[in-house]
Design a protein around this motif. Structure first.
Motif, PDB file in Angstrom:
ATOM      1  N   ARG A  68       2.062   0.260  -9.470  1.00  0.00           N
ATOM      2  CA  ARG A  68       0.679   0.266  -9.960  1.00  0.00           C
ATOM      3  C   ARG A  68       0.054  -1.082  -9.613  1.00  0.00           C
ATOM      4  O   ARG A  68       0.666  -2.124  -9.845  1.00  0.00           O
ATOM      5  CB  ARG A  68       0.627   0.488 -11.470  1.00  0.00           C
ATOM      6  CG  ARG A  68       1.205   1.816 -11.923  1.00  0.00           C
ATOM      7  CD  ARG A  68       0.927   2.058 -13.407  1.00  0.00           C
ATOM      8  NE  ARG A  68       1.592   3.282 -13.869  1.00  0.00           N
ATOM      9  CZ  ARG A  68       2.767   3.295 -14.483  1.00  0.00           C
ATOM     10  NH1 ARG A  68       3.395   2.155 -14.729  1.00  0.00           N
ATOM     11  NH2 ARG A  68       3.304   4.424 -14.864  1.00  0.00           N
ATOM     12  N   THR A  69      -1.150  -1.047  -9.069  1.00  0.00           N
ATOM     13  CA  THR A  69      -1.767  -2.285  -8.599  1.00  0.00           C
ATOM     14  C   THR A  69      -3.098  -2.601  -9.274  1.00  0.00           C
ATOM     15  O   THR A  69      -3.720  -3.607  -8.953  1.00  0.00           O
ATOM     16  CB  THR A  69      -1.996  -2.235  -7.076  1.00  0.00           C
ATOM     17  OG1 THR A  69      -2.896  -1.166  -6.766  1.00  0.00           O
ATOM     18  CG2 THR A  69      -0.686  -2.027  -6.335  1.00  0.00           C
ATOM     19  N   GLU A  85       2.266   1.872  -3.422  1.00  0.00           N
ATOM     20  CA  GLU A  85       1.231   2.394  -4.322  1.00  0.00           C
ATOM     21  C   GLU A  85       0.976   3.872  -4.042  1.00  0.00           C
ATOM     22  O   GLU A  85       0.883   4.685  -4.970  1.00  0.00           O
ATOM     23  CB  GLU A  85      -0.052   1.600  -4.174  1.00  0.00           C
ATOM     24  CG  GLU A  85      -1.157   2.073  -5.109  1.00  0.00           C
ATOM     25  CD  GLU A  85      -2.465   1.341  -4.893  1.00  0.00           C
ATOM     26  OE1 GLU A  85      -3.278   1.297  -5.837  1.00  0.00           O
ATOM     27  OE2 GLU A  85      -2.680   0.819  -3.780  1.00  0.00           O
ATOM     28  N   ARG A  86       0.847   4.239  -2.758  1.00  0.00           N
ATOM     29  CA  ARG A  86       0.580   5.630  -2.398  1.00  0.00           C
ATOM     30  C   ARG A  86       1.670   6.562  -2.908  1.00  0.00           C
ATOM     31  O   ARG A  86       1.398   7.694  -3.313  1.00  0.00           O
ATOM     32  CB  ARG A  86       0.456   5.777  -0.875  1.00  0.00           C
ATOM     33  CG  ARG A  86      -0.826   5.264  -0.290  1.00  0.00           C
ATOM     34  CD  ARG A  86      -1.001   5.768   1.135  1.00  0.00           C
ATOM     35  NE  ARG A  86       0.106   5.405   1.995  1.00  0.00           N
ATOM     36  CZ  ARG A  86       0.173   4.286   2.706  1.00  0.00           C
ATOM     37  NH1 ARG A  86      -0.799   3.401   2.637  1.00  0.00           N
ATOM     38  NH2 ARG A  86       1.213   4.043   3.482  1.00  0.00           N
ATOM     39  N   ARG A  87       2.904   6.081  -2.902  1.00  0.00           N
ATOM     40  CA  ARG A  87       4.036   6.922  -3.293  1.00  0.00           C
ATOM     41  C   ARG A  87       4.306   6.886  -4.799  1.00  0.00           C
ATOM     42  O   ARG A  87       5.288   7.462  -5.258  1.00  0.00           O
ATOM     43  CB  ARG A  87       5.284   6.486  -2.526  1.00  0.00           C
ATOM     44  CG  ARG A  87       5.199   6.835  -1.044  1.00  0.00           C
ATOM     45  CD  ARG A  87       6.390   6.350  -0.247  1.00  0.00           C
ATOM     46  NE  ARG A  87       6.354   6.935   1.085  1.00  0.00           N
ATOM     47  CZ  ARG A  87       7.370   7.617   1.626  1.00  0.00           C
ATOM     48  NH1 ARG A  87       8.485   7.781   0.951  1.00  0.00           N
ATOM     49  NH2 ARG A  87       7.259   8.109   2.844  1.00  0.00           N
ATOM     50  N   GLY A  88       3.454   6.201  -5.551  1.00  0.00           N
ATOM     51  CA  GLY A  88       3.623   6.152  -6.997  1.00  0.00           C
ATOM     52  C   GLY A  88       4.740   5.249  -7.450  1.00  0.00           C
ATOM     53  O   GLY A  88       5.239   5.382  -8.580  1.00  0.00           O
ATOM     54  N   ASP A 130       0.823  -1.211   0.000  1.00  0.00           N
ATOM     55  CA  ASP A 130       0.000   0.000   0.000  1.00  0.00           C
ATOM     56  C   ASP A 130       0.857   1.262   0.000  1.00  0.00           C
ATOM     57  O   ASP A 130       0.529   2.251  -0.672  1.00  0.00           O
ATOM     58  CB  ASP A 130      -0.933   0.005   1.214  1.00  0.00           C
ATOM     59  CG  ASP A 130      -2.015  -1.064   1.119  1.00  0.00           C
ATOM     60  OD1 ASP A 130      -2.257  -1.571   0.020  1.00  0.00           O
ATOM     61  OD2 ASP A 130      -2.609  -1.382   2.164  1.00  0.00           O
ATOM     62  N   ALA A 131       1.954   1.242   0.766  1.00  0.00           N
ATOM     63  CA  ALA A 131       2.824   2.414   0.823  1.00  0.00           C
ATOM     64  C   ALA A 131       3.487   2.669  -0.529  1.00  0.00           C
ATOM     65  O   ALA A 131       3.612   3.821  -0.966  1.00  0.00           O
ATOM     66  CB  ALA A 131       3.887   2.224   1.907  1.00  0.00           C
TER      67      ALA A 131
END
Length: 248
Positions: A154-155, A148-151, A145-146
């Motif tokens: 890609r999920t 993904e949040r930071r770019g 998740d971290a």
């Protein structure tokens, strides 16, 4: 699937179903309270076995299997196999957004977080463990998740490392050379979190670095459970902005 009459006129042979028929078939797959309950449960983002969905919806396993067949046929859900078990989840993020929008329209005052019971795994396995050669449990999901949040990752659909993610790996000392035939990143269904966490070469190299640096250690029983050390807490904070409450 039931035949659906339309008023769009004759179709040429081999042309396929009319768009109206496809839309009606999709809507028909949702037009049942049990199937709607299954979709509401799956909107949590977790994957469930058919037996668990039967218990949640209070119907017989044979009945829920029939409903799942309709949802699978309509492309609303897909199945994934992990070990001996087969799990059901929403097909993709676009379908999940569509279902969530329909639910919000039909039930305007529903809770934003539709809480459903999850079969819990005993700690510390649920907290942090290895899945083959990469992180799993709440620790694995927190890392995923971290990123993904930071770019960095890609999920949606197939997991993919971004260019920023490749740079992050280099700066974090996570070597990606010697890839061979293994995919750089992949998704792996987590059997306690019932969501997909980061797998593949990137995840394996991150786990290996964490072990080498003493960021994680095996639990006292020598099993798959991991304990994050003080050095690991500092490293995860510096690398991904994570704090212990993310996996505790």
């Amino acid at each position: 699937m039931d035949a659906i009459a339309t008023h769009t006129g004759p179709r040429a042979e081999g042309e396929g179903p009319a768009p109206a028929a496809l839309l009606a078939a999709f809507a028909a797959a949702l037009a049942d309270e049990t199937r709607a309950a299954i979709c509401m449960t799956l909107l949590e983002g977790r994957a469930w076995t058919a037996g668990e969905l039967a218990r949640v919806t209070s119907v017989a396993p044979s009945t829920v299997s029939g409903h799942l067949a309709r949802l699978l046929e309509a492309g609303i859900c897909v199945t994934e196999r992990q070990g001996r078990h087969s799990y059901v989840r929403i097909a993709d993020a676009e379908t999940a957004r569509l279902l969530d929008g329909l639910a919000s329209h039909a039930v305007p005052d529903r809770d934003a977080a539709h809480a459903v019971p999850v079969v819990a795994a005993p700690d510390p396995l649920a907290r942090a463990r290895t899945c083959y050669d990469h992180f799993a449990g709440r620790l694995g999901m927190a890392v995923t998740d971290a990123m993904e949040r930071r770019g960095l990752l890609r999920t949606e659909g197939v997991f993919e490392l971004t260019e920023a993610g490749r740079l992050w790996c280099a700066e974090a000392g996570i070597g990606l050379a010697g890839q061979g035939r293994r995919r750089l990143v992949s998704s792996c269904l987590d059997w306690t979190e019932r969501r997909r966490h980061l797998g593949g070469l990137t995840a394996a190299r991150l786990c290996a670095r964490a072990s080498q640096e003493g960021w994680v250690v095996r639990a006292a029983d020598g099993g798959r459970a991991l304990e994050v050390t003080g050095a690991g807490e500092r490293a995860l904070r510096d690398l991904l902005g994570l704090t212990p409450d993310a996996w505790s």
